[in-house]
Design an enzyme around this catalytic site. Structure first.
Site, mmCIF file in Angstrom:
data_model
loop_
_atom_site.group_PDB
_atom_site.id
_atom_site.type_symbol
_atom_site.label_atom_id
_atom_site.label_comp_id
_atom_site.label_asym_id
_atom_site.label_seq_id
_atom_site.Cartn_x
_atom_site.Cartn_y
_atom_site.Cartn_z
ATOM 1 N N ASN A 81 52.404 25.213 34.276
ATOM 2 C CA ASN A 81 51.742 24.089 33.621
ATOM 3 C C ASN A 81 50.317 23.834 34.109
ATOM 4 O O ASN A 81 50.046 23.847 35.307
ATOM 5 C CB ASN A 81 52.592 22.833 33.823
ATOM 6 C CG ASN A 81 52.073 21.658 33.048
ATOM 7 O OD1 ASN A 81 51.270 20.887 33.562
ATOM 8 N ND2 ASN A 81 52.520 21.516 31.813
ATOM 9 N N GLU A 130 62.042 30.448 29.544
ATOM 10 C CA GLU A 130 60.701 29.865 29.436
ATOM 11 C C GLU A 130 59.829 30.602 28.419
ATOM 12 O O GLU A 130 59.120 29.975 27.648
ATOM 13 C CB GLU A 130 59.998 29.859 30.801
ATOM 14 C CG GLU A 130 60.543 28.841 31.774
ATOM 15 C CD GLU A 130 60.193 27.395 31.427
ATOM 16 O OE1 GLU A 130 59.431 27.142 30.474
ATOM 17 O OE2 GLU A 130 60.709 26.505 32.124
ATOM 18 N N SER A 167 49.049 18.719 28.283
ATOM 19 C CA SER A 167 48.965 19.918 29.116
ATOM 20 C C SER A 167 49.493 21.116 28.330
ATOM 21 O O SER A 167 50.081 20.977 27.265
ATOM 22 C CB SER A 167 49.763 19.735 30.406
ATOM 23 O OG SER A 167 51.154 19.668 30.120
ATOM 24 N N ASN A 227 52.092 20.804 25.315
ATOM 25 C CA ASN A 227 52.973 19.654 25.526
ATOM 26 C C ASN A 227 52.319 18.396 24.961
ATOM 27 O O ASN A 227 51.362 17.885 25.541
ATOM 28 C CB ASN A 227 53.246 19.483 27.020
ATOM 29 C CG ASN A 227 53.909 20.700 27.612
ATOM 30 O OD1 ASN A 227 55.023 21.049 27.249
ATOM 31 N ND2 ASN A 227 53.213 21.381 28.504
ATOM 32 N N ASP A 270 51.748 14.950 27.201
ATOM 33 C CA ASP A 270 50.681 14.705 28.174
ATOM 34 C C ASP A 270 49.427 15.546 27.940
ATOM 35 O O ASP A 270 48.471 15.460 28.707
ATOM 36 C CB ASP A 270 51.193 14.905 29.605
ATOM 37 C CG ASP A 270 51.501 16.350 29.947
ATOM 38 O OD1 ASP A 270 51.428 17.226 29.057
ATOM 39 O OD2 ASP A 270 51.810 16.610 31.124
ATOM 40 N N ASP A 284 51.555 25.030 28.940
ATOM 41 C CA ASP A 284 52.287 25.946 29.819
ATOM 42 C C ASP A 284 51.860 27.372 29.492
ATOM 43 O O ASP A 284 51.669 27.714 28.324
ATOM 44 C CB ASP A 284 53.794 25.804 29.601
ATOM 45 C CG ASP A 284 54.289 24.394 29.867
ATOM 46 O OD1 ASP A 284 53.739 23.737 30.763
ATOM 47 O OD2 ASP A 284 55.227 23.959 29.180
#
Length: 149
Positions: free
Chosen positions: A79, A54, A70, A65, A68, A72
């Site tokens: 998220n 990650e 959003s 992202n 959408d 992380d």
């Protein structure tokens, strides 16, 4: 003298030492101390593998992202749409934290939120795409090998 004053001012304004890139064993030892070994049925190696894929163990990692809007955050790339609050963006904020809290070298908040994610998500660690792609069903012994746990 001007240079000294400027450096002093910058030291007060800029965040210093707030993020860290852990070594594999340093992270494994820290996560073990924070109770992740065996948490919700997942071995410590699963957590270290997830953090590696990650964020590459970087506490200051972020990823936007496009699909959408959003973002992380942190070592586990938690998220903003569901788990933490990022500015005025819509969020369920299930962990009840500001996303910026996930970007410091103190990963206690990351671990606490990750524990919520793994238990509140119907998918367990499957909530992390990196875990599904790189860790699930694999021999993960390399992630904790030689770490004196």
């Amino acid at each position: 003298m001007k240079a000294f004053l400027l450096l002093s001012l910058l030291a007060c304004v800029l965040p210093m030492g707030q993020s860290e890139i852990f070594s594999r064993c340093e992270l494994a030892q820290t996560l073990q101390q924070m109770g992740l070994d065996g948490y919700a049925g997942y071995s410590l190696a699963n957590w270290v593998c997830t953090a590696f894929h990650e964020s590459r163990f970087n506490t200051a990692a972020t990823h936007y992202n496009n699909y959408d809007g959003s973002t992380d955050f942190g070592i586990f790339q938690i998220n903003s749409r569901y788990w933490c609050q990022y500015g005025s963006q819509p969020s369920s904020n299930i962990c009840g934290i500001q996303c910026s809290e996930l970007l410091t070298n103190n990963i206690a908040t990351d671990v606490a939120c990750a524990k919520i994610v793994v238990t509140d998500s119907a998918n367990g660690m499957g909530a992390w795409v990196a875990w599904r792609l790189y860790c699930q069903g694999q021999d993960l012994s390399q992630y904790v090998a030689g770490c004196n746990l």
